[in-house]
Design a protein around this motif. Sequence first.
Motif, short mmCIF file in Angstrom:
data_model
loop_
_atom_site.label_atom_id
_atom_site.label_comp_id
_atom_site.label_asym_id
_atom_site.label_seq_id
_atom_site.Cartn_x
_atom_site.Cartn_y
_atom_site.Cartn_z
N UNK A 181 -7.57 -8.26 12.37
CA UNK A 181 -8.14 -8.09 11.23
C UNK A 181 -7.27 -8.55 10.09
N UNK A 182 -7.72 -9.01 9.04
CA UNK A 182 -6.96 -9.09 7.63
C UNK A 182 -6.04 -7.99 7.16
N UNK A 183 -4.96 -8.16 6.87
CA UNK A 183 -4.02 -7.19 6.26
C UNK A 183 -3.33 -7.74 5.32
N UNK A 184 -4.06 -7.83 4.15
CA UNK A 184 -3.50 -8.52 2.86
C UNK A 184 -2.33 -7.71 2.31
N UNK A 185 -2.29 -6.23 2.30
CA UNK A 185 -1.23 -5.39 1.78
C UNK A 185 0.00 -6.06 2.58
N UNK A 186 -0.01 -5.88 4.09
CA UNK A 186 1.31 -5.98 4.72
C UNK A 186 1.52 -7.44 4.69
N UNK A 187 0.60 -8.29 4.29
CA UNK A 187 0.95 -9.80 4.34
C UNK A 187 1.93 -10.12 2.88
N UNK A 188 1.39 -9.43 1.78
CA UNK A 188 2.25 -9.58 0.59
C UNK A 188 3.41 -8.95 0.65
N UNK A 189 3.64 -7.73 1.39
CA UNK A 189 4.96 -6.98 1.34
C UNK A 189 5.80 -8.10 2.09
N UNK A 190 5.29 -8.53 3.41
CA UNK A 190 6.27 -9.52 4.11
C UNK A 190 6.57 -10.86 3.12
N UNK A 191 5.51 -11.54 2.74
CA UNK A 191 5.96 -12.67 1.92
C UNK A 191 7.14 -12.43 0.74
N UNK A 192 6.50 -11.40 -0.19
CA UNK A 192 7.58 -11.22 -1.10
C UNK A 192 8.86 -10.62 -0.72
N UNK A 193 9.14 -9.86 0.55
CA UNK A 193 10.22 -9.39 1.10
C UNK A 193 11.23 -10.66 1.48
N UNK A 200 5.64 0.32 4.26
CA UNK A 200 4.96 0.25 5.56
C UNK A 200 4.64 1.62 5.90
N UNK A 201 5.24 2.74 5.35
CA UNK A 201 5.07 3.97 5.93
C UNK A 201 3.43 4.54 6.24
N UNK A 202 2.44 3.99 5.44
CA UNK A 202 1.26 4.22 5.61
C UNK A 202 0.59 3.62 7.02
N UNK A 203 1.15 2.35 7.30
CA UNK A 203 0.84 1.66 8.50
C UNK A 203 1.32 2.55 10.02
N UNK A 204 2.39 3.29 9.67
CA UNK A 204 2.86 4.18 10.68
C UNK A 204 2.00 5.67 10.91
N UNK A 261 10.08 5.27 -6.54
CA UNK A 261 10.02 3.74 -6.98
C UNK A 261 9.93 3.11 -5.57
N UNK A 262 10.77 3.15 -4.65
CA UNK A 262 10.60 2.54 -3.46
C UNK A 262 9.20 2.52 -2.72
N UNK A 263 8.71 3.77 -3.14
CA UNK A 263 7.38 3.89 -2.57
C UNK A 263 5.85 3.24 -3.38
N UNK A 264 6.52 3.16 -4.74
CA UNK A 264 5.13 2.76 -5.62
C UNK A 264 5.64 1.48 -6.38
N UNK A 265 6.54 1.07 -6.72
CA UNK A 265 6.76 0.02 -7.69
C UNK A 265 6.73 -1.43 -7.06
#
Length: 257
Positions: free
Chosen positions: A106-118, A139-143, A196-200
């Motif tokens: 299934x599409x996971x836009x949020x995780x994709x954005x984190x990956x590509x930005x990182x 990524x904590x919510x995914x865990x 900050x690490x969690x939200x920004x």
Amino acid sequence: MLHKWEGIVLKARAYGESNKIVTIMTREAGKVACMARGAKKPTSRLAGVTQPFMHGSFLVQRTSGMGTLQQGEHFNSMRHIQTDITATAYASYIVEIIDRLVEEGRPEQYAFEILIQALNAIEEGYDPEAITLFVDWKMLPYAGVQPILHACAGCGAVDGEFAFSFTQGGFICHRCFHLDPYIIRLSPTQLKLIRMFYTVPIDQVGKLELKPQTKQFIKKIVTTIYEEQTGIRLKSRSFIEQLERTPLLQREKKEEN
Ligand SMILES: [Zn+2]
């Protein structure tokens, strides 16, 4: 059906004499595994684009089950990540955590954005350790972990002195310290940084100049959450730890900079 997906290669493993099975995190379809026929041969046109960290466009033939990679075209071959040992270590950790936490199908836009930005941030030379911390927290919510960081997890207060509590699942205020005998006291700066690490967004985190001991401290907390609450221990974490303990590599790194 033929699909054209934008994606990043998370891993590639050999399959038979000349094939690879490639796991790609795509923007459109989430995590997908596909067969890349002949990609193990250096002369194959799929050899380059199926390397880990490769960001590109992938043409995949799929009806049901595992698809077949027909063509790939890279946008960014992540040269710095491929050649700098420290960047490689942190990027390996990032693709591994995405691979472990994101399910296929299934599409996971949020995780994709984190990956590509990182990966882009590491490629551009931002502090890979800070970027990795950002990914850990995001990524904590995914865990299955949603730490309570906006207020006290015990009473909801937003003022006072704070500590981190693993048993309460986030920050607790001084009025609630009795709830957990193993709290980790936090300075106002540490409190702000964890939030900050969690939200920004990542571009703000990347620009932070963090002291090594600050990063170590925040890393200890987030690693403990993963290990204690999710049982996830990543292979590439050991490589990073090894790297940090090796003075020779550290020296080489300084000379390059
Ligand atoms: Zn409280």
